[in-house]
Design an enzyme around this catalytic site. Structure first.
Site, short mmCIF file in Angstrom:
data_model
loop_
_atom_site.label_atom_id
_atom_site.label_comp_id
_atom_site.label_asym_id
_atom_site.label_seq_id
_atom_site.Cartn_x
_atom_site.Cartn_y
_atom_site.Cartn_z
N SER A 100 0.71 -1.15 0.00
CA SER A 100 0.00 -0.05 0.05
C SER A 100 1.03 1.22 0.01
CB SER A 100 -0.83 0.11 1.26
OG SER A 100 -0.14 -0.23 2.36
N GLY A 131 -2.30 -4.22 0.90
CA GLY A 131 -2.30 -5.47 1.83
C GLY A 131 -1.75 -6.63 1.39
N ASN A 142 3.41 -5.62 5.91
CA ASN A 142 2.02 -6.65 6.29
C ASN A 142 2.30 -7.61 6.67
OD1 ASN A 142 0.05 -4.49 5.22
ND2 ASN A 142 0.71 -4.85 3.16
N ASP A 176 -4.04 7.75 9.64
CA ASP A 176 -3.86 6.33 10.12
C ASP A 176 -2.53 5.79 10.76
OD1 ASP A 176 -2.29 5.93 8.09
OD2 ASP A 176 -3.49 4.95 6.78
N HIS A 234 0.58 5.31 6.60
CA HIS A 234 0.59 5.54 5.05
C HIS A 234 1.08 7.15 5.10
CE1 HIS A 234 -2.12 2.34 5.01
NE2 HIS A 234 -1.26 1.69 4.16
#
Length: 211
Positions: free
Chosen positions: A38, A75, A103, A184, A187
């Site tokens: 991502s 993801g 991830n 978040d 990112h």
């Protein structure tokens, strides 16, 4: 009147030939593939704000005529990367930036599995004579210092084993700068993506040829 029309049509033909030449040149430009999750994909951003776009601009401004491909999928784990690798190899890229592992770590995958997958990924690219730049990421403090240290060292071992350049931490010097990380906490923003591209560039340029 006929001369004006003739001149007009000649200009149109010349313009069409010029566009065709530009399109052919672009189609034959060597590729740099940004292969990742991502962070590479530009999660939460407009596609024009992902770091591969900024990297494209930075290369062009320095006279490097390469087409940068964003092969990021949000993801993705290192296992997903191996599944997608044949498509990347099929592009016959001039260089690949590998950005995976985050991830795996966030999901608590065994480190030996992540390291093996990452090594296989880099090894297969190198076996195809494709230069690789490995980009690392770290984990939040709540994962524990020992686990984080082992996670960080995983990238160093893979880079050393396959003799590829390493950016140990994509967010080095970025994470604590205002306006670089999305709410978040994971990112990058457009500003953060631009800085990531700037950090990758010095390690990428030695893998490329300036025309």
């Amino acid at each position: 009147m006929n001369r004006r029309r003739l001149r007009f049509w000649l200009l149109l033909v010349c313009f069409a030939i010029s566009l065709s030449s530009i399109a052919r040149a672009a189609a034959h430009e060597p590729l740099v593939v940004c292969f990742g999750d991502s962070i590479t994909a530009g999660h939460g951003l407009d596609p024009s704000q992902a770091y591969p776009v900024f990297l494209q601009h930075d290369l062009a401004s320095r006279g490097y005529h390469y087409r940068v491909i964003n092969a990021g999928v949000s993801g993705n784990t290192t296992k997903d990367a191996l599944d997608r690798l044949p498509r990347v190899l099929g592009l016959h890229p001039a260089a690949v930036i590998v950005e995976f592992g985050g991830n795996d770590g966030l999901r608590g995958f065994p480190l030996n599995v992540t390291e093996r997958n990452l090594g296989t990924l880099v090894g297969r690219l190198r076996a195809a004579h494709i230069p690789v730049l490995l980009a690392g990421i770290t984990l939040p403090p709540n994962y524990g210092q020992d686990y984080i240290h082992q996670f960080d060292e995983m990238y160093r071992r893979v880079a050393q084993k396959y003799h590829v350049p390493l950016l140990p931490m994509l967010y080095a010097g970025i994470y604590n700068l205002p306006g670089t990380i999305q709410p978040d906490g994971i990112h990058p923003t457009a500003k953060g993506s631009r800085l990531i591209a700037q950090h990758l560039l010095p390690l990428l340029l030695p893998l490329l040829h300036r025309k």
